[in-house]
Scaffold this motif. Structure first.
Motif, PDB file in Angstrom:
ATOM      1  N   GLY A  18      30.475  38.810  45.268  1.00 31.21           N
ATOM      2  CA  GLY A  18      31.315  37.740  44.751  1.00 31.21           C
ATOM      3  C   GLY A  18      30.566  36.960  43.706  1.00 31.21           C
ATOM      4  N   VAL A  19      30.478  35.643  43.852  1.00 31.37           N
ATOM      5  CA  VAL A  19      29.760  34.779  42.919  1.00 31.37           C
ATOM      6  C   VAL A  19      28.406  34.462  43.515  1.00 31.37           C
ATOM      7  CG1 VAL A  19      29.831  32.600  41.684  1.00 31.37           C
ATOM      8  CG2 VAL A  19      31.946  33.760  42.257  1.00 31.37           C
ATOM      9  N   LYS A  20      27.366  34.655  42.699  1.00 34.58           N
ATOM     10  CA  LYS A  20      26.034  34.385  43.226  1.00 34.58           C
ATOM     11  C   LYS A  20      25.341  33.316  42.409  1.00 34.58           C
ATOM     12  CE  LYS A  20      23.468  37.730  40.503  1.00 34.58           C
ATOM     13  NZ  LYS A  20      22.522  38.833  40.513  1.00 34.58           N
ATOM     14  N   SER A  21      24.375  32.699  42.992  1.00 37.79           N
ATOM     15  CA  SER A  21      23.614  31.666  42.307  1.00 37.79           C
ATOM     16  C   SER A  21      22.619  32.295  41.358  1.00 37.79           C
ATOM     17  CB  SER A  21      22.870  30.798  43.331  1.00 37.79           C
ATOM     18  OG  SER A  21      21.948  29.961  42.674  1.00 37.79           O
ATOM     19  N   THR A  22      22.466  31.674  40.183  1.00 42.25           N
ATOM     20  CA  THR A  22      21.487  32.185  39.231  1.00 42.25           C
ATOM     21  C   THR A  22      20.079  31.773  39.615  1.00 42.25           C
ATOM     22  OG1 THR A  22      21.742  30.220  37.855  1.00 42.25           O
ATOM     23  CG2 THR A  22      23.144  32.087  37.355  1.00 42.25           C
ATOM     24  N   ALA A  23      19.968  30.766  40.459  1.00 41.67           N
ATOM     25  CA  ALA A  23      18.633  30.241  40.765  1.00 41.67           C
ATOM     26  C   ALA A  23      17.761  31.267  41.457  1.00 41.67           C
ATOM     27  CB  ALA A  23      18.775  29.000  41.651  1.00 41.67           C
ATOM     28  N   ALA A  24      18.371  32.070  42.321  1.00 37.71           N
ATOM     29  CA  ALA A  24      17.570  33.015  43.093  1.00 37.71           C
ATOM     30  C   ALA A  24      17.244  34.273  42.313  1.00 37.71           C
ATOM     31  CB  ALA A  24      18.328  33.388  44.368  1.00 37.71           C
ATOM     32  N   ASN A  25      17.928  34.494  41.223  1.00 40.46           N
ATOM     33  CA  ASN A  25      17.766  35.762  40.524  1.00 40.46           C
ATOM     34  C   ASN A  25      17.252  35.619  39.108  1.00 40.46           C
ATOM     35  OD1 ASN A  25      19.185  37.883  42.396  1.00 40.46           O
ATOM     36  ND2 ASN A  25      20.447  36.034  42.424  1.00 40.46           N
ATOM     37  N   GLU A  26      17.388  34.439  38.510  1.00 37.45           N
ATOM     38  CA  GLU A  26      16.986  34.260  37.131  1.00 37.45           C
ATOM     39  C   GLU A  26      16.117  33.028  36.985  1.00 37.45           C
ATOM     40  OE1 GLU A  26      20.173  34.143  34.414  1.00 37.45           O
ATOM     41  OE2 GLU A  26      21.010  36.070  35.016  1.00 37.45           O
TER      42      GLU A  26
ATOM     43  N   LYS B  73      10.360  28.787  31.579  1.00 38.34           N
ATOM     44  CA  LYS B  73      10.710  29.699  30.485  1.00 38.34           C
ATOM     45  C   LYS B  73      11.387  28.915  29.369  1.00 38.34           C
ATOM     46  CE  LYS B  73      14.081  32.806  30.998  1.00 38.34           C
ATOM     47  NZ  LYS B  73      14.785  34.038  31.405  1.00 38.34           N
ATOM     48  N   GLN B  74      10.929  29.179  28.134  1.00 35.59           N
ATOM     49  CA  GLN B  74      11.517  28.503  26.971  1.00 35.59           C
ATOM     50  C   GLN B  74      12.084  29.547  26.022  1.00 35.59           C
ATOM     51  OE1 GLN B  74       8.849  26.042  24.696  1.00 35.59           O
ATOM     52  NE2 GLN B  74      10.508  25.068  23.550  1.00 35.59           N
ATOM     53  N   GLN B  75      13.190  29.190  25.404  1.00 37.69           N
ATOM     54  CA  GLN B  75      13.879  30.139  24.540  1.00 37.69           C
ATOM     55  C   GLN B  75      13.777  29.716  23.078  1.00 37.69           C
ATOM     56  OE1 GLN B  75      18.177  30.802  25.296  1.00 37.69           O
ATOM     57  NE2 GLN B  75      17.493  32.809  25.936  1.00 37.69           N
ATOM     58  N   PHE B  76      13.726  30.720  22.194  1.00 38.61           N
ATOM     59  CA  PHE B  76      13.586  30.472  20.762  1.00 38.61           C
ATOM     60  C   PHE B  76      14.528  31.383  19.981  1.00 38.61           C
ATOM     61  CE2 PHE B  76       9.466  29.625  22.709  1.00 38.61           C
ATOM     62  CZ  PHE B  76       9.120  28.391  22.194  1.00 38.61           C
ATOM     63  N   VAL B  77      14.838  30.960  18.781  1.00 45.83           N
ATOM     64  CA  VAL B  77      15.515  31.800  17.806  1.00 45.83           C
ATOM     65  C   VAL B  77      14.682  31.763  16.533  1.00 45.83           C
ATOM     66  CG1 VAL B  77      17.589  32.156  16.396  1.00 45.83           C
ATOM     67  CG2 VAL B  77      17.794  31.368  18.753  1.00 45.83           C
TER      68      VAL B  77
ATOM     69  N   ILE C  45      21.480  26.375  26.928  1.00 45.61           N
ATOM     70  CA  ILE C  45      20.516  26.964  27.859  1.00 45.61           C
ATOM     71  C   ILE C  45      20.270  28.423  27.566  1.00 45.61           C
ATOM     72  CG2 ILE C  45      20.231  27.643  30.268  1.00 45.61           C
ATOM     73  CD1 ILE C  45      21.398  25.028  31.085  1.00 45.61           C
ATOM     74  N   ASP C  46      21.343  29.166  27.256  1.00 49.09           N
ATOM     75  CA  ASP C  46      21.176  30.595  26.993  1.00 49.09           C
ATOM     76  C   ASP C  46      21.402  30.939  25.530  1.00 49.09           C
ATOM     77  OD1 ASP C  46      20.764  31.819  29.728  1.00 49.09           O
ATOM     78  OD2 ASP C  46      22.517  30.575  30.047  1.00 49.09           O
TER      79      ASP C  46
ATOM     80  N   GLN D 122      15.338  29.898  34.922  1.00 47.47           N
ATOM     81  CA  GLN D 122      16.125  29.078  34.008  1.00 47.47           C
ATOM     82  C   GLN D 122      15.417  28.958  32.667  1.00 47.47           C
ATOM     83  OE1 GLN D 122      17.197  25.251  35.527  1.00 47.47           O
ATOM     84  NE2 GLN D 122      17.787  24.446  33.524  1.00 47.47           N
ATOM     85  N   SER D 123      16.198  29.094  31.587  1.00 48.81           N
ATOM     86  CA  SER D 123      15.655  28.956  30.234  1.00 48.81           C
ATOM     87  C   SER D 123      15.849  27.529  29.741  1.00 48.81           C
ATOM     88  CB  SER D 123      16.348  29.927  29.271  1.00 48.81           C
ATOM     89  OG  SER D 123      16.075  31.253  29.635  1.00 48.81           O
ATOM     90  N   TYR D 124      14.838  26.999  29.075  1.00 50.58           N
ATOM     91  CA  TYR D 124      14.894  25.660  28.515  1.00 50.58           C
ATOM     92  C   TYR D 124      14.810  25.736  27.002  1.00 50.58           C
ATOM     93  CZ  TYR D 124      14.027  23.657  33.172  1.00 50.58           C
ATOM     94  OH  TYR D 124      14.116  23.293  34.489  1.00 50.58           O
ATOM     95  N   ILE D 125      15.493  24.804  26.341  1.00 50.23           N
ATOM     96  CA  ILE D 125      15.327  24.644  24.899  1.00 50.23           C
ATOM     97  C   ILE D 125      14.415  23.459  24.622  1.00 50.23           C
ATOM     98  CG2 ILE D 125      16.533  24.161  22.727  1.00 50.23           C
ATOM     99  CD1 ILE D 125      17.035  26.911  23.765  1.00 50.23           C
ATOM    100  N   PHE D 126      14.716  22.335  25.255  1.00 54.61           N
ATOM    101  CA  PHE D 126      13.888  21.143  25.088  1.00 54.61           C
ATOM    102  C   PHE D 126      13.023  20.965  26.333  1.00 54.61           C
ATOM    103  CE2 PHE D 126      17.810  20.307  22.720  1.00 54.61           C
ATOM    104  CZ  PHE D 126      17.267  20.276  21.450  1.00 54.61           C
ATOM    105  N   VAL D 127      11.761  20.863  26.133  1.00 54.25           N
ATOM    106  CA  VAL D 127      10.819  20.728  27.241  1.00 54.25           C
ATOM    107  C   VAL D 127       9.836  19.615  26.914  1.00 54.25           C
ATOM    108  CG1 VAL D 127      10.982  23.129  27.996  1.00 54.25           C
ATOM    109  CG2 VAL D 127       9.362  22.516  26.211  1.00 54.25           C
ATOM    110  N   GLU D 128       9.131  19.200  27.951  1.00 52.99           N
ATOM    111  CA  GLU D 128       8.150  18.148  27.734  1.00 52.99           C
ATOM    112  C   GLU D 128       6.953  18.656  26.938  1.00 52.99           C
ATOM    113  OE1 GLU D 128       7.264  16.972  31.688  1.00 52.99           O
ATOM    114  OE2 GLU D 128       9.169  15.924  31.989  1.00 52.99           O
ATOM    115  N   LYS D 129       6.561  19.909  27.187  1.00 51.51           N
ATOM    116  CA  LYS D 129       5.446  20.505  26.454  1.00 51.51           C
ATOM    117  C   LYS D 129       5.852  21.902  26.005  1.00 51.51           C
ATOM    118  CE  LYS D 129       0.490  21.494  26.721  1.00 51.51           C
ATOM    119  NZ  LYS D 129      -0.726  21.465  27.581  1.00 51.51           N
ATOM    120  N   GLN D 130       5.819  22.121  24.679  1.00 49.79           N
ATOM    121  CA  GLN D 130       6.262  23.379  24.109  1.00 49.79           C
ATOM    122  C   GLN D 130       5.323  24.533  24.467  1.00 49.79           C
ATOM    123  OE1 GLN D 130       9.087  23.678  22.082  1.00 49.79           O
ATOM    124  NE2 GLN D 130       9.470  21.569  22.733  1.00 49.79           N
TER     125      GLN D 130
END
Length: 549
Positions: free
Chosen positions: A435-443, A537-541, A74-75, A445-453
């Motif tokens: 303490g520990v917070k959820s990433t959903a409210a602040n970030e 959001k999609q991630q690339f290298v 994911i990251d 999510q990054s995807y590598i595989f998606v239905e449409k690039q």
């Protein structure tokens, strides 16, 4: 395996081969000067050959390896061991360093002891040599141009055979050979072959000195008798001693018939040996770089498919789900994703963040950050194979692993109607304020595989790479200094189509890295990726190549 350990193994292998060849082919020959050169070269090459990396020609000249944007993470974080607040050195390393330090200390002690002898006994100059008189029952030795002789009148003894013997050691710089081996032994003290090489070198030095003395003095019988009267069993250390426990071999070699000249051809074996050892260090630079980059990714089961609109059947071609078990394979693409409480991975991440307890010890230490964890949901819906890929501290990492390992059951993923194992990578963020917070409210999510690039100007990642290469401005300082290479860069395209989260994974030089980042930051908008009908959001290298004509 660390680079230093790999170097030690290669260096040890080299000295083993060189020493073995010497004892098999050369030890009994009377070419003492050649044997000396062989032994010195073998030690030097054993130290240097493991450092040489020869490039292999690529399969196709000038071909640039394509991108490797398919890491199923994911990251896209590298798989590294959890960081510990205190770095512990393994016991074996401590033992290795301790013995090396002892050997080095002993070497300096011998120097110090020799200087004390000079100071206490005084010295006289005899030509280019400095002669130090020792008590009659002492053992004569030499160190470079210093000759320590047990003769009562060295001024009158230039023709004395013991003095002549030590002068040969000094004149031929045998002490230099001994020092080379001693320093190599400090790093390879555990290798028995370095001690065999040391013994062979000491033998060769004595043979050379004996040969020179007999050439100068025809009274060989008197010289042999002198050897027999010496005290046995003295080890030479860093010095060249006249007498020690090799006298039997020395007497034997004095009467040995000279080796025929054709036997010198044996030294040619050194050439193929060097060639073979160099080939062992050959590496395809491009392939090595790509392999390293691939190893920095977290593969899910088999290597991920290339980006693009690909179906599960295409990705899992040749796999029959009815004939595999959880131990056989982890599916990358499935017909139905594994579900947690009726939702996707985001539901599970929320559940984890709510159930994780921030360790009090880590709050006191001020430790915070992101834990990247990998786990699988098997065909029975059980969480398994929990692994920390990137940690914050042992206590925090253990807490994340504990919560995930005891999670509620999932609805397993399915492919062609069969339940299969699916793997996930997920970040868990620890923040001191809350303490520990959820990433959903602040970030996002990054995807590598998606239905449409995500699409760039009607094309794909290759289109964007071409655009980047065309818009790069080669830094003048880098061009003047001949700096070039491949910058590996990670970035994402968010749900608004903007390039973000730019990060250098593998750089070349600060100026080239900064230019690559600047060019990506100036990118026009993309058409964002889509997942379940939503922009995501999609991630690339991607590699950015800087080359000089």
């Amino acid at each position: 395996m660390t680079p230093f350990l790999l170097y030690q193994i290669k260096a040890g292998f080299c000295i083993m081969v060189f020493t073995g060849i010497y004892f098999l082919l050369l030890r009994k020959e009377t070419f003492y000067a050649g044997n000396r050169i062989y032994l010195v070269i073998s030690v030097i090459l054993s130290a240097l050959l493991p450092l040489i990396r020869l490039p292999l020609l690529p399969a196709e000249g000038g071909t640039i390896i394509n991108g490797f944007e398919g890491a199923a993470n994911i990251d896209n974080l590298p798989a590294i061991k959890p960081e510990s607040p205190t770095h512990q050195i393994p016991v074996l390393y401590i033992v290795y360093i301790a013995i090396g330090v002892l050997l080095l200390s002993h070497l300096f002690y011998q120097f110090f002891r020799m200087m004390l002898i000079v100071k206490r006994n005084g010295s006289i100059r005899l030509g280019r040599f400095i002669v130090v008189s020792l008590p009659i029952k002492s053992h004569s030795f030499s160190f470079f141009n210093l000759i320590f002789i047990a003769s009562p009148t060295p001024q009158e003894g230039e023709n004395d055979q013991v003095l002549q013997h030590e002068m040969v050691h000094a004149r031929q710089l045998h002490s230099l050979d001994i020092l080379i081996i001693q320093f190599f032994k400090i790093f390879q003290w555990f290798n028995p072959f370095i001690y065999l090489t040391e013994k062979a070198m000491q033998e060769t030095h004595e043979y050379l000195a004996d040969e020179a003395v007999l050439e100068q003095n025809s009274d060989s019988g008197r010289y042999r008798l002198l050897l027999l009267t010496q005290v046995f069993g003295v080890q030479p250390g860093i010095f060249s001693l006249f007498n020690y426990s090799l006298i039997k071999n020395r007497l034997k070699m004095m009467t040995k018939q000279k080796s025929p000249h054709r036997a010198q051809l044996k030294y040619l074996v050194l050439l193929p040996l060097i060639a073979v050892m160099l080939l062992l260090n050959c590496t395809n630079k491009e392939a090595e770089e790509t392999l390293t980059q691939e190893n920095e990714k977290i593969w899910v089961g088999t290597p991920p498919p290339p980006t693009g609109n690909i179906t599960p059947d295409e990705a899992n071609a040749g796999i029959d789900p009815s004939k595999i078990t959880d131990e056989d394979s982890t599916f990358i693409m499935v017909d139905q994703q594994a579900l947690f409480h009726g939702g996707d991975l985001e539901n599970f991440r929320d559940w984890v963040q709510k159930n994780v307890k921030y360790p009090e010890s880590e709050i006191k230490r001020g430790n915070s950050g992101r834990v990247t964890v990998q786990f699988a949901v098997n065909s029975k819906g059980k969480v398994s194979m929990v692994k920390i890929l990137k940690g914050v501290s042992p206590a925090i990492d253990e807490e994340v692993a504990r919560v995930i390992a005891y999670s509620d059951d999932w609805t397993p993923a399915s492919y062609k109607g069969f339940p299969v194992k699916q793997q996930f990578v997920m970040p868990v963020i620890f923040e001191l304020e809350n303490g520990v917070k959820s990433t959903a409210a602040n970030e996002e999510q990054s995807y590598i595989f998606v239905e449409k690039q995500a699409a760039f100007q009607g094309g794909n990642l290759e289109t964007f790479r071409d655009w980047v290469q065309q818009n790069l401005r080669y830094p003048e300082t880098a061009a003047k200094n001949g700096i070039f290479g491949r910058v590996t860069i990670q970035f994402a395209v968010n749900s608004d189509g903007k390039v973000c989260d730019i990060k250098i994974i593998r750089g070349v030089a600060p100026s080239l890295d900064e230019e690559a980042v600047r060019t990506l930051q100036s990118s026009p908008l993309w058409i964002p990726a889509e997942q379940e009908g939503k922009h995501v959001k999609q991630q690339f290298v991607m590699p950015v190549v800087f080359s000089l004509e």
